[in-house]
Design a protein around this motif. Structure first.
Motif, PDB file in Angstrom:
ATOM      1  N   ALA A  86       0.824  -1.217   0.000  1.00 60.66           N
ATOM      2  CA  ALA A  86       0.000   0.000   0.000  1.00 60.66           C
ATOM      3  C   ALA A  86       0.855   1.262   0.000  1.00 60.66           C
ATOM      4  CB  ALA A  86      -0.947  -0.004   1.200  1.00 60.66           C
ATOM      5  N   GLY A  87       2.042   1.195   0.637  1.00 66.32           N
ATOM      6  CA  GLY A  87       2.910   2.361   0.669  1.00 66.32           C
ATOM      7  C   GLY A  87       3.837   2.328   1.861  1.00 66.32           C
ATOM      8  N   PRO A  88       4.810   3.244   1.910  1.00 66.67           N
ATOM      9  CA  PRO A  88       5.744   3.278   3.040  1.00 66.67           C
ATOM     10  C   PRO A  88       5.080   3.675   4.348  1.00 66.67           C
ATOM     11  CG  PRO A  88       6.092   5.143   1.576  1.00 66.67           C
ATOM     12  CD  PRO A  88       5.139   4.239   0.875  1.00 66.67           C
ATOM     13  N   VAL A  89       4.030   4.498   4.256  1.00 64.39           N
ATOM     14  CA  VAL A  89       3.252   4.904   5.431  1.00 64.39           C
ATOM     15  C   VAL A  89       1.776   4.734   5.086  1.00 64.39           C
ATOM     16  CG1 VAL A  89       2.711   6.751   7.071  1.00 64.39           C
ATOM     17  CG2 VAL A  89       5.000   6.603   6.090  1.00 64.39           C
ATOM     18  N   VAL A  90       1.035   4.110   5.970  1.00 64.19           N
ATOM     19  CA  VAL A  90      -0.377   3.799   5.740  1.00 64.19           C
ATOM     20  C   VAL A  90      -1.179   4.273   6.940  1.00 64.19           C
ATOM     21  CG1 VAL A  90      -2.025   1.905   5.406  1.00 64.19           C
ATOM     22  CG2 VAL A  90       0.207   1.819   4.284  1.00 64.19           C
ATOM     23  N   ARG A  91      -2.406   4.690   6.705  1.00 61.07           N
ATOM     24  CA  ARG A  91      -3.289   5.039   7.824  1.00 61.07           C
ATOM     25  C   ARG A  91      -4.163   3.845   8.189  1.00 61.07           C
ATOM     26  NH1 ARG A  91      -6.923  10.018   7.384  1.00 61.07           N
ATOM     27  NH2 ARG A  91      -7.558   9.041   5.436  1.00 61.07           N
ATOM     28  N   LEU A  92      -4.351   3.636   9.495  1.00 58.55           N
ATOM     29  CA  LEU A  92      -5.289   2.636  10.008  1.00 58.55           C
ATOM     30  C   LEU A  92      -6.369   3.391  10.772  1.00 58.55           C
ATOM     31  CD1 LEU A  92      -2.738  -0.041  11.350  1.00 58.55           C
ATOM     32  CD2 LEU A  92      -3.867   0.024   9.109  1.00 58.55           C
ATOM     33  N   PRO A  93      -7.424   3.827  10.078  1.00 59.56           N
ATOM     34  CA  PRO A  93      -8.423   4.707  10.707  1.00 59.56           C
ATOM     35  C   PRO A  93      -9.174   4.060  11.863  1.00 59.56           C
ATOM     36  CG  PRO A  93      -9.133   4.010   8.515  1.00 59.56           C
ATOM     37  CD  PRO A  93      -7.711   3.581   8.656  1.00 59.56           C
ATOM     38  N   ARG A  94      -9.207   2.720  11.897  1.00 54.21           N
ATOM     39  CA  ARG A  94      -9.907   2.046  12.994  1.00 54.21           C
ATOM     40  C   ARG A  94      -9.334   2.484  14.346  1.00 54.21           C
ATOM     41  NH1 ARG A  94     -12.708  -3.087  13.592  1.00 54.21           N
ATOM     42  NH2 ARG A  94     -12.558  -3.302  11.323  1.00 54.21           N
ATOM     43  N   TYR A  95      -8.035   2.735  14.404  1.00 56.40           N
ATOM     44  CA  TYR A  95      -7.399   3.137  15.656  1.00 56.40           C
ATOM     45  C   TYR A  95      -6.808   4.545  15.601  1.00 56.40           C
ATOM     46  CZ  TYR A  95      -7.985  -1.748  16.810  1.00 56.40           C
ATOM     47  OH  TYR A  95      -8.541  -2.983  17.045  1.00 56.40           O
ATOM     48  N   GLY A  96      -7.002   5.243  14.486  1.00 56.87           N
ATOM     49  CA  GLY A  96      -6.497   6.599  14.380  1.00 56.87           C
ATOM     50  C   GLY A  96      -4.986   6.678  14.417  1.00 56.87           C
ATOM     51  N   VAL A  97      -4.318   5.746  13.735  1.00 53.97           N
ATOM     52  CA  VAL A  97      -2.850   5.696  13.788  1.00 53.97           C
ATOM     53  C   VAL A  97      -2.287   5.571  12.379  1.00 53.97           C
ATOM     54  CG1 VAL A  97      -2.920   4.604  16.065  1.00 53.97           C
ATOM     55  CG2 VAL A  97      -2.703   3.158  14.017  1.00 53.97           C
ATOM     56  N   TYR A  98      -1.015   5.904  12.267  1.00 53.63           N
ATOM     57  CA  TYR A  98      -0.249   5.599  11.064  1.00 53.63           C
ATOM     58  C   TYR A  98       0.434   4.244  11.276  1.00 53.63           C
ATOM     59  CZ  TYR A  98      -0.786  10.500   9.637  1.00 53.63           C
ATOM     60  OH  TYR A  98      -1.293  11.722   9.262  1.00 53.63           O
ATOM     61  N   ALA A  99       0.862   3.624  10.163  1.00 54.87           N
ATOM     62  CA  ALA A  99       1.536   2.329  10.252  1.00 54.87           C
ATOM     63  C   ALA A  99       2.629   2.235   9.208  1.00 54.87           C
ATOM     64  CB  ALA A  99       0.535   1.189  10.053  1.00 54.87           C
ATOM     65  N   MET A 100       3.689   1.504   9.538  1.00 56.64           N
ATOM     66  CA  MET A 100       4.769   1.206   8.594  1.00 56.64           C
ATOM     67  C   MET A 100       5.058  -0.285   8.646  1.00 56.64           C
ATOM     68  SD  MET A 100       7.548   4.207   9.339  1.00 56.64           S
ATOM     69  CE  MET A 100       7.048   5.781  10.046  1.00 56.64           C
ATOM     70  N   GLY A 101       5.252  -0.880   7.450  1.00 60.53           N
ATOM     71  CA  GLY A 101       5.530  -2.312   7.389  1.00 60.53           C
ATOM     72  C   GLY A 101       6.757  -2.667   6.589  1.00 60.53           C
ATOM     73  N   ARG A 102       7.351  -1.676   5.890  1.00 57.83           N
ATOM     74  CA  ARG A 102       8.541  -1.969   5.094  1.00 57.83           C
ATOM     75  C   ARG A 102       9.797  -1.888   5.964  1.00 57.83           C
ATOM     76  NH1 ARG A 102       7.387   1.495  -0.506  1.00 57.83           N
ATOM     77  NH2 ARG A 102       5.350   0.527  -0.993  1.00 57.83           N
ATOM     78  N   TYR A 103      10.740  -2.770   5.671  1.00 56.87           N
ATOM     79  CA  TYR A 103      11.953  -2.852   6.488  1.00 56.87           C
ATOM     80  C   TYR A 103      12.670  -1.511   6.574  1.00 56.87           C
ATOM     81  CZ  TYR A 103      16.571  -4.265   8.122  1.00 56.87           C
ATOM     82  OH  TYR A 103      17.740  -4.367   8.843  1.00 56.87           O
ATOM     83  N   GLU A 104      12.861  -0.858   5.443  1.00 57.07           N
ATOM     84  CA  GLU A 104      13.639   0.387   5.416  1.00 57.07           C
ATOM     85  C   GLU A 104      13.111   1.403   6.422  1.00 57.07           C
ATOM     86  OE1 GLU A 104      14.483   4.180   2.405  1.00 57.07           O
ATOM     87  OE2 GLU A 104      13.507   2.356   1.631  1.00 57.07           O
ATOM     88  N   HIS A 105      11.813   1.579   6.461  1.00 57.72           N
ATOM     89  CA  HIS A 105      11.231   2.645   7.281  1.00 57.72           C
ATOM     90  C   HIS A 105      11.024   2.203   8.728  1.00 57.72           C
ATOM     91  CE1 HIS A 105       9.971   3.228   3.009  1.00 57.72           C
ATOM     92  NE2 HIS A 105      10.646   4.345   3.245  1.00 57.72           N
ATOM     93  N   VAL A 106      10.727   0.924   8.939  1.00 54.09           N
ATOM     94  CA  VAL A 106      10.634   0.417  10.312  1.00 54.09           C
ATOM     95  C   VAL A 106      12.003   0.499  10.978  1.00 54.09           C
ATOM     96  CG1 VAL A 106      10.233  -1.636  11.728  1.00 54.09           C
ATOM     97  CG2 VAL A 106       8.642  -1.070   9.885  1.00 54.09           C
ATOM     98  N   HIS A 107      13.020   0.034  10.286  1.00 51.08           N
ATOM     99  CA  HIS A 107      14.390   0.045  10.813  1.00 51.08           C
ATOM    100  C   HIS A 107      14.824   1.478  11.137  1.00 51.08           C
ATOM    101  CE1 HIS A 107      18.834  -0.128  10.526  1.00 51.08           C
ATOM    102  NE2 HIS A 107      18.709  -1.370  10.979  1.00 51.08           N
TER     103      HIS A 107
END
Length: 403
Positions: free
Chosen positions: A37-58
């Motif tokens: 979906a992208g380097p940064v994703v919104r999860l509106p259910r909890y009102g938060v941003y999310a990251m799942g790619r190694y580069e950005h999590v690290h």
């Protein structure tokens, strides 16, 4: 639930519930969609941003100035809500406060002290391996992963003998509390009173055996390296960081091997590779799947603006399988794989302080089993154990062929 800062319309959005039972049981399809979906994703259910790619999590794990832990490593923002317990001095603090206590803990859990534990821990690993091999079939969770760490680690800390089963229940509570207030947290809270009292009592100076990690932390307070108010909180940090992640790490490792018996055969031929195999298992199915951070000020990741005060959910388990970093092998368990750089223990100043002990325990028990067992396979249907933060199993029946 606060949706503070989530006003942008150009950030990809996923409506999934990452704390729902389906994703907690098997998160990997969701992880792939999150990364795609992208380097940064919104999860509106909890009102938060999310990251799942190694580069950005690290990178976010290392950037403690931007993505702070002092506002909570869970969904709760300590600046706006009261934490359920006094915050962890290690996990929920930032430098310079974090630096002082981290140094004190580092002097207690040092390479020298870990080396000293090896001859103490090894005979118990070998005795347990002998018993399990003799049985031929056993549960890799209740007969192994929940047994060995609770045999050796509480002794190293100097905990009282009575009531040590509270450690697993406390870990379930602490890690569930990083997520939302859902059914899993309610179940953990239902038995929390006596568990929390045992933990609090066990962290007091008079409860701890001389010479153990706990007593050494109190001695650091006597020397003025930390305060006497900080000492029991640091002992508490040992209890939550030193048990559950190790139990789940060994559990997930054994599930990976039982599901990939050809990898066990390779390990049996070279038991000295046990420590590398444990790293690959940590990467393949990370015990700690997620941690939150909070943005200290307006920032930007890969061109995506994230306002100050935003909760950001970092998917460690997703980063550890990201094909952008690991290639096509990311979704495969292969003990020849070079797993160095995985983020299963975190990264940067908040990297797990107890990981040398977890590595020692896993290496000793795995090499003892690998020397004695030629083959391993599932002997029934594994049963998952759900938790808002850590992934593992309640039961893994296995059958083994002695060497």
């Amino acid at each position: 639930m606060s949706t503070h800062g989530l006003t942008g319309t150009d950030v990809p959005t996923l409506d999934d519930d990452p704390f729902g039972h389906r994703i907690l049981t098997d998160p990997y399809d969701f992880h792939a969609r999150l990364r795609d979906a992208g380097p940064v994703v919104r999860l509106p259910r909890y009102g938060v941003y999310a990251m799942g790619r190694y580069e950005h999590v690290h990178a976010s794990l290392q950037d403690w100035k931007t993505f702070v832990s002092s506002r909570g490593a869970g969904l709760t923002d300590f600046k706006r809500e009261k934490p359920w317990r006094p915050p962890s001095l290690l996990l929920e603090a930032d430098p310079p406060d974090h630096t002082v206590v981290r140094q004190a803990m580092g002097s207690v859990i040092s390479p020298r002290t870990v080396r000293e534990l090896k001859p103490v821990f090894r005979p118990k690993a070998e005795a347990l391996a002998d018993r399990l091999v003799e049985r031929g079939a056993f549960d890799a969770v209740t007969d192994l992963a929940e047994v060995y760490p609770l045999q050796v680690f509480p002794d190293a800390v100097g905990l009282p003998q009575e009531g040590r089963d509270a450690l697993l229940r406390y870990g379930a509570l602490a890690f569930n509390a990083f997520g939302p207030h859902n059914d899993l947290l309610d179940a953990a809270l239902a038995t929390a009173g006596p568990v929390q009292q045992w933990i609090a009592d066990s962290c007091r100076r008079e409860s701890l055996a001389p010479g153990g990690f706990g007593a050494r932390l109190w001695e650091a307070a006597d020397r003025g390296e930390i305060s006497h108010e900080q000492a029991p909180l640091l002992v508490r940090s040992l209890l939550s960081a030193g048990v559950d992640t190790t139990v789940y790490g060994i559990t997930n490792m054994m599930y990976a091997f039982a599901s990939h018996p050809e990898q066990w055969e390779r390990l049996h031929r070279a038991p000295s590779r046990a420590k590398f195999a444990f790293d690959e298992a940590l990467r393949f199915e990370s015990p700690v799947q997620t941690f939150f951070r909070t943005t200290a000020y307006d920032t930007e990741v890969a061109g995506v603006p994230i306002p100050e005060g935003s909760k950001v959910l970092l998917f460690l388990g997703s980063a550890n399988r990201d094909p952008r970093h690991w290639g096509e092998a990311g979704d495969r368990f292969d003990i020849a794989h070079r797993a160095a750089g995985h983020v299963a223990f975190g990264m940067g100043v908040h990297q797990c302080v107890g990981q040398p002990i977890a590595r020692l325990e896993a290496e000793l028990v795995l090499s003892a089993l690998a020397e004695r067992i030629r083959g391993i396979e599932l002997d029934g249907v594994p049963r998952p154990k759900l938790n808002n933060t850590i992934k593992g199993w309640a039961s893994i029946p296995v059958r083994v062929t002695p060497a």
